[in-house]
Design an enzyme around this catalytic site. Structure first.
Site, PDB file in Angstrom:
ATOM      1  CB  SER A 102      -1.598   0.205   4.424  1.00 24.87           C
ATOM      2  OG  SER A 102      -0.821  -0.852   3.758  1.00 24.87           O
ATOM      3  CE1 TYR A 115       0.183   0.519   0.149  1.00 23.08           C
ATOM      4  CE2 TYR A 115      -0.969   2.203  -1.138  1.00 23.08           C
ATOM      5  CZ  TYR A 115      -0.918   1.226  -0.339  1.00 23.08           C
ATOM      6  OH  TYR A 115      -2.099   0.758   0.329  1.00 23.08           O
TER       7      TYR A 115
HETATM    8  N1  LIG Z   1      -6.125  -3.921  -1.452  1.00 25.01           N
HETATM    9  C1  LIG Z   1      -5.090  -3.966  -0.224  1.00 25.01           C
HETATM   10  O1  LIG Z   1      -4.503  -5.004  -0.389  1.00 25.01           O
HETATM   11  C2  LIG Z   1      -4.899  -2.807   0.558  1.00 25.01           C
HETATM   12  C3  LIG Z   1      -4.138  -2.853   1.980  1.00 25.01           C
HETATM   13  C4  LIG Z   1      -3.896  -1.872   2.513  1.00 25.01           C
HETATM   14  C5  LIG Z   1      -4.587  -0.504   2.366  1.00 25.01           C
HETATM   15  N2  LIG Z   1      -5.412  -0.238   0.990  1.00 25.01           N
HETATM   16  C6  LIG Z   1      -5.862   0.838   0.787  1.00 25.01           C
HETATM   17  O2  LIG Z   1      -7.361   0.557   0.806  1.00 25.01           O
HETATM   18  C7  LIG Z   1      -7.806   1.916   0.106  1.00 25.01           C
HETATM   19  C8  LIG Z   1      -8.823   1.432  -1.130  1.00 25.01           C
HETATM   20  O3  LIG Z   1      -8.085   0.449  -1.993  1.00 25.01           O
HETATM   21  P1  LIG Z   1      -8.410  -0.988  -2.702  1.00 25.01           P
HETATM   22  O4  LIG Z   1      -7.808  -1.970  -2.044  1.00 25.01           O
HETATM   23  O5  LIG Z   1      -9.954  -0.994  -2.504  1.00 25.01           O
HETATM   24  O6  LIG Z   1      -8.076  -0.700  -4.048  1.00 25.01           O
HETATM   25  P2  LIG Z   1      -9.017  -0.496  -5.515  1.00 25.01           P
HETATM   26  O7  LIG Z   1     -10.013  -1.454  -5.467  1.00 25.01           O
HETATM   27  O8  LIG Z   1      -7.839  -0.335  -6.607  1.00 25.01           O
HETATM   28  O9  LIG Z   1      -9.864   0.934  -5.132  1.00 25.01           O
HETATM   29  C9  LIG Z   1      -9.201   2.016  -5.032  1.00 25.01           C
HETATM   30  C10 LIG Z   1     -10.074   3.286  -4.978  1.00 25.01           C
HETATM   31  O10 LIG Z   1      -9.448   4.178  -4.993  1.00 25.01           O
HETATM   32  C11 LIG Z   1     -10.428   5.256  -6.012  1.00 25.01           C
HETATM   33  N3  LIG Z   1      -9.497   5.886  -6.872  1.00 25.01           N
HETATM   34  C12 LIG Z   1      -8.592   5.492  -7.683  1.00 25.01           C
HETATM   35  N4  LIG Z   1      -7.844   6.585  -8.358  1.00 25.01           N
HETATM   36  C13 LIG Z   1      -8.827   7.582  -8.067  1.00 25.01           C
HETATM   37  C14 LIG Z   1      -8.861   9.145  -8.503  1.00 25.01           C
HETATM   38  N5  LIG Z   1      -7.894   9.434  -9.475  1.00 25.01           N
HETATM   39  N6  LIG Z   1      -9.676   9.858  -8.123  1.00 25.01           N
HETATM   40  C15 LIG Z   1     -10.666   9.343  -7.295  1.00 25.01           C
HETATM   41  N7  LIG Z   1     -10.668   8.116  -6.638  1.00 25.01           N
HETATM   42  C16 LIG Z   1      -9.603   7.229  -7.090  1.00 25.01           C
HETATM   43  C17 LIG Z   1     -11.209   4.051  -6.690  1.00 25.01           C
HETATM   44  O11 LIG Z   1     -12.235   4.735  -7.189  1.00 25.01           O
HETATM   45  P3  LIG Z   1     -12.866   4.286  -8.581  1.00 25.01           P
HETATM   46  O12 LIG Z   1     -12.872   2.887  -8.526  1.00 25.01           O
HETATM   47  O13 LIG Z   1     -14.300   4.916  -8.613  1.00 25.01           O
HETATM   48  O14 LIG Z   1     -12.047   4.851  -9.637  1.00 25.01           O
HETATM   49  C18 LIG Z   1     -11.359   3.145  -5.585  1.00 25.01           C
HETATM   50  O15 LIG Z   1     -12.398   3.414  -4.831  1.00 25.01           O
HETATM   51  C19 LIG Z   1      -6.654   2.348  -0.611  1.00 25.01           C
HETATM   52  O16 LIG Z   1      -6.153   3.678   0.147  1.00 25.01           O
HETATM   53  C20 LIG Z   1      -5.590   1.657  -0.387  1.00 25.01           C
HETATM   54  O17 LIG Z   1      -4.169   2.298  -0.262  1.00 25.01           O
HETATM   55  C21 LIG Z   1      -5.563  -1.372   0.292  1.00 25.01           C
END
Ligand SMILES: NC(=O)c1ccc[n+]([C@@H]2O[C@H](COP(=O)([O-])OP(=O)(O)OC[C@H]3O[C@@H](n4cnc5c(N)ncnc54)[C@H](OP(=O)(O)O)[C@@H]3O)[C@@H](O)[C@H]2O)c1
Length: 219
Positions: A102, A115
């Site tokens: 991130s 985080y």
């Molecule tokens: N959105 C942002 O602003 C942002 C910015 C920088 C980095 N990121 C990173 O991007 C990555 C994806 O996040 P996102 O933005 O797509 O958020 P999200 O929509 O909340 O997705 C979270 C992901 O993590 C998985 N996950 C959550 N809890 C889990 C568990 N207990 N076991 C296995 N898988 C689990 C979810 O799978 P399921 O849906 O199948 O549960 C989903 O694929 C993360 O590493 C996050 O830190 C996000």
């Protein structure tokens, strides 16, 4: 992944998909997942460590379970799965690993302290592995998105903080895929995010700490 339905959308593109649901917050989940892949004869040439959780609030008032889940998913499962799957890639002299970090990786983050710290770990690990694995045929790319329009903020209880999503998930995925296939070490998504990330890395923390705290606070 805990939601075993989404990858079926890939089949619309002619891909076949095997869905193995796993709760990566559980100790040993990564080893169990790697064991299942092995017992099913599923070879992994590309590993995308995407799963991640956030949590907003003052550290001493955070839900201890949420803190544990962030550490387990963002750090432990990511590390264990990479450790278990990279040796096979190296033995075949072919493999790609994507670690999703991130822009939070580049500075400490008051009100999302755990985080931000987990993402600093991911960036540090990814860059070191990319260097260690030079010449093995295995590349490690660390993707550093900025605020992205996904379920992340809602899941983190951060729907009403000042920082708002500025990029679509599809745009982040395209940038990440291009960097992965090119074998780049680190990629930050977009010019503004690059400015924010490098500002966070090089600006005095006496400035970045209050600025980040303000972005992580309720509007
Ligand atoms: N959105 C942002 O602003 C942002 C910015 C920088 C980095 N990121 C990173 O991007 C990555 C994806 O996040 P996102 O933005 O797509 O958020 P999200 O929509 O909340 O997705 C979270 C992901 O993590 C998985 N996950 C959550 N809890 C889990 C568990 N207990 N076991 C296995 N898988 C689990 C979810 O799978 P399921 O849906 O199948 O549960 C989903 O694929 C993360 O590493 C996050 O830190 C996000």
């Amino acid at each position: 992944m805990t939601n075993p339905t989404r990858p079926l959308a890939l089949e619309a593109y002619g891909a076949s998909s095997v869905v193995i649901a796993a709760d990566l917050a559980k100790p040993g989940a990564a080893a169990e997942l790697a064991g299942t892949l092995d017992s099913r004869g599923l070879r992994i040439d590309v590993l995308v460590n995407n799963a991640g959780l956030g949590g907003v609030g003052r550290f001493d008032q955070m839900d201890p379970q949420r803190v544990s889940d962030m550490l387990m998913i963002n750090i432990v499962a990511l590390t264990e799965l990479t450790r278990l799957l990279v040796p096979g890639m190296a033995s075949r002299r072919r493999g790609r690993v994507l670690l999703v970090a991130s822009t939070a990786s580049f500075q400490p983050g008051p009100r999302m302290a755990v985080y931000f710290a987990t993402k600093a770990y991911v960036l540090s690990l990814g860059e070191a592995l990319a260097y260690e694995l030079r010449g093995t045929g295995v590349t490690v790319t660390t993707l550093c998105p900025g605020a992205t329009a996904t379920n992340f903020f809602k899941a983190a209880g951060a729907n009403d903080i000042a920082l708002r999503p500025a990029m679509s998930a599809a745009a982040v995925a395209r940038i990440g895929y291009r960097a992965l296939t090119a074998g780049r070490r680190v990629v930050i998504t977009g010019t503004l995010n690059r400015i924010l990330a490098l500002g966070g890395r090089y600006a005095p923390h006496s400035l970045t700490l209050p600025a980040t705290a303000a972005l992580m606070s309720r509007r």
